[in-house]
Design an enzyme around this catalytic site. Structure first.
Site, PDB file in Angstrom:
ATOM      1  N   ARG A   9      31.631-105.671 -63.212  1.00 15.02           N
ATOM      2  CA  ARG A   9      32.264-104.945 -62.121  1.00 15.02           C
ATOM      3  C   ARG A   9      33.665-105.480 -61.877  1.00 15.02           C
ATOM      4  O   ARG A   9      33.895-106.686 -61.917  1.00 15.02           O
ATOM      5  CB  ARG A   9      31.457-105.088 -60.830  1.00 15.02           C
ATOM      6  CG  ARG A   9      32.040-104.289 -59.658  1.00 15.02           C
ATOM      7  CD  ARG A   9      31.495-104.745 -58.321  1.00 15.02           C
ATOM      8  NE  ARG A   9      31.798-106.146 -58.017  1.00 15.02           N
ATOM      9  CZ  ARG A   9      32.979-106.596 -57.594  1.00 15.02           C
ATOM     10  NH1 ARG A   9      33.998-105.776 -57.442  1.00 15.02           N
ATOM     11  NH2 ARG A   9      33.152-107.886 -57.341  1.00 15.02           N
ATOM     12  N   VAL A  10      34.593-104.573 -61.656  1.00 15.87           N
ATOM     13  CA  VAL A  10      35.922-104.917 -61.171  1.00 15.87           C
ATOM     14  C   VAL A  10      36.178-104.076 -59.933  1.00 15.87           C
ATOM     15  O   VAL A  10      35.534-103.047 -59.720  1.00 15.87           O
ATOM     16  CB  VAL A  10      37.029-104.680 -62.234  1.00 15.87           C
ATOM     17  CG1 VAL A  10      36.894-105.667 -63.383  1.00 15.87           C
ATOM     18  CG2 VAL A  10      37.024-103.261 -62.735  1.00 15.87           C
ATOM     19  N   SER A  11      37.132-104.506 -59.119  1.00 17.98           N
ATOM     20  CA  SER A  11      37.358-103.835 -57.842  1.00 17.98           C
ATOM     21  C   SER A  11      38.259-102.620 -57.926  1.00 17.98           C
ATOM     22  O   SER A  11      38.091-101.670 -57.176  1.00 17.98           O
ATOM     23  CB  SER A  11      37.965-104.821 -56.835  1.00 17.98           C
ATOM     24  OG  SER A  11      37.076-105.881 -56.626  1.00 17.98           O
ATOM     25  N   THR A  12      39.237-102.647 -58.805  1.00 10.92           N
ATOM     26  CA  THR A  12      40.205-101.554 -58.828  1.00 10.92           C
ATOM     27  C   THR A  12      40.251-100.897 -60.196  1.00 10.92           C
ATOM     28  O   THR A  12      39.914-101.500 -61.217  1.00 10.92           O
ATOM     29  CB  THR A  12      41.617-102.053 -58.470  1.00 10.92           C
ATOM     30  OG1 THR A  12      42.011-103.044 -59.417  1.00 10.92           O
ATOM     31  CG2 THR A  12      41.644-102.661 -57.076  1.00 10.92           C
ATOM     32  N   GLN A  15      42.042-102.555 -63.218  1.00  9.63           N
ATOM     33  CA  GLN A  15      41.509-103.774 -63.820  1.00  9.63           C
ATOM     34  C   GLN A  15      40.649-103.406 -65.029  1.00  9.63           C
ATOM     35  O   GLN A  15      40.094-102.316 -65.106  1.00  9.63           O
ATOM     36  CB  GLN A  15      40.675-104.557 -62.799  1.00  9.63           C
ATOM     37  CG  GLN A  15      41.512-105.164 -61.686  1.00  9.63           C
ATOM     38  CD  GLN A  15      40.640-105.869 -60.661  1.00  9.63           C
ATOM     39  OE1 GLN A  15      39.689-105.303 -60.148  1.00  9.63           O
ATOM     40  NE2 GLN A  15      40.978-107.114 -60.369  1.00  9.63           N
TER      41      GLN A  15
END
Length: 180
Positions: A9-12, A15
């Site tokens: 998982r990445v936030s944006t 990324q």
């Protein structure tokens, strides 16, 4: 046969997930689910939900770091409790986390505390920066998306709130807020 499932998982959206996915594959994950969503809540994280519902007793869900899974103690505890109730272990490739061992569970809880603290500190710094920018006249907030003068001018012609909202493509509550 037990499986090792990876979760990245990445936030944006700008990324890259590739580094996490490669690390999970190298650690033995046969199926990897990835998503670009905030870690501050588990709501809307469909890939994580799919993975948890698909994994069976004896399987392992693997992440690279615990902050990829959750950023709050409450969310982390809920996820771990769900996994444990299903007989699923949780491991991390970059941290000594393995919920199939007492030491691994203890380390997981400590990291969860630090992840939540980091999120709180980041938010505090952000609010301080915004307050400073406002005081210096640099930050004025988001630009208004509604022209207040236009709302008032249409109301002055006798047009009702519903008609104004429809004409300007805004909500009726917004019209009332500007006319209030």
């Amino acid at each position: 046969m037990t499986e090792i499932f990876g979760y990245a998982r990445v936030s944006t959206t700008d990324q890259d997930l590739r580094i996490q996915e490669d690390a999970l594959r190298a650690a033995g994950a046969t199926v990897i689910r990835s998503e670009k969503k905030s870690g501050t809540t588990t709501e809307g994280r469909d890939e994580l939900e799919t993975l948890i519902s698909f994994a069976r007793s004896g399987d392992t869900i693997m992440v690279t770091r615990i902050d990829r899974l959750a950023r709050s103690i409450a969310d982390l505890s809920k996820i771990v409790q769900t996994l444990e109730s299903k007989g699923i272990a949780l491991k991390a490739t970059e941290q000594p986390i393995d919920t199939s061992t007492p030491a691994g569970r203890a380390f997981l809880q400590m990291l969860g505390v630090f992840a939540e603290f980091e999120t709180a500190i980041r938010k505090e710094r952000q609010l301080e920066g915004i307050a400073k920018a406002k005081a210096e006249g640099v930050y004025k907030g988001r630009k208004a998306s509604i022209d207040a003068d236009q709302v008032k001018a249409l109301a002055a012609t006798g047009m009702g709130a519903s008609a104004i909202a429809a004409q300007l493509g805004i909500g009726r509550a917004s019209v009332y807020r500007y006319l209030g």
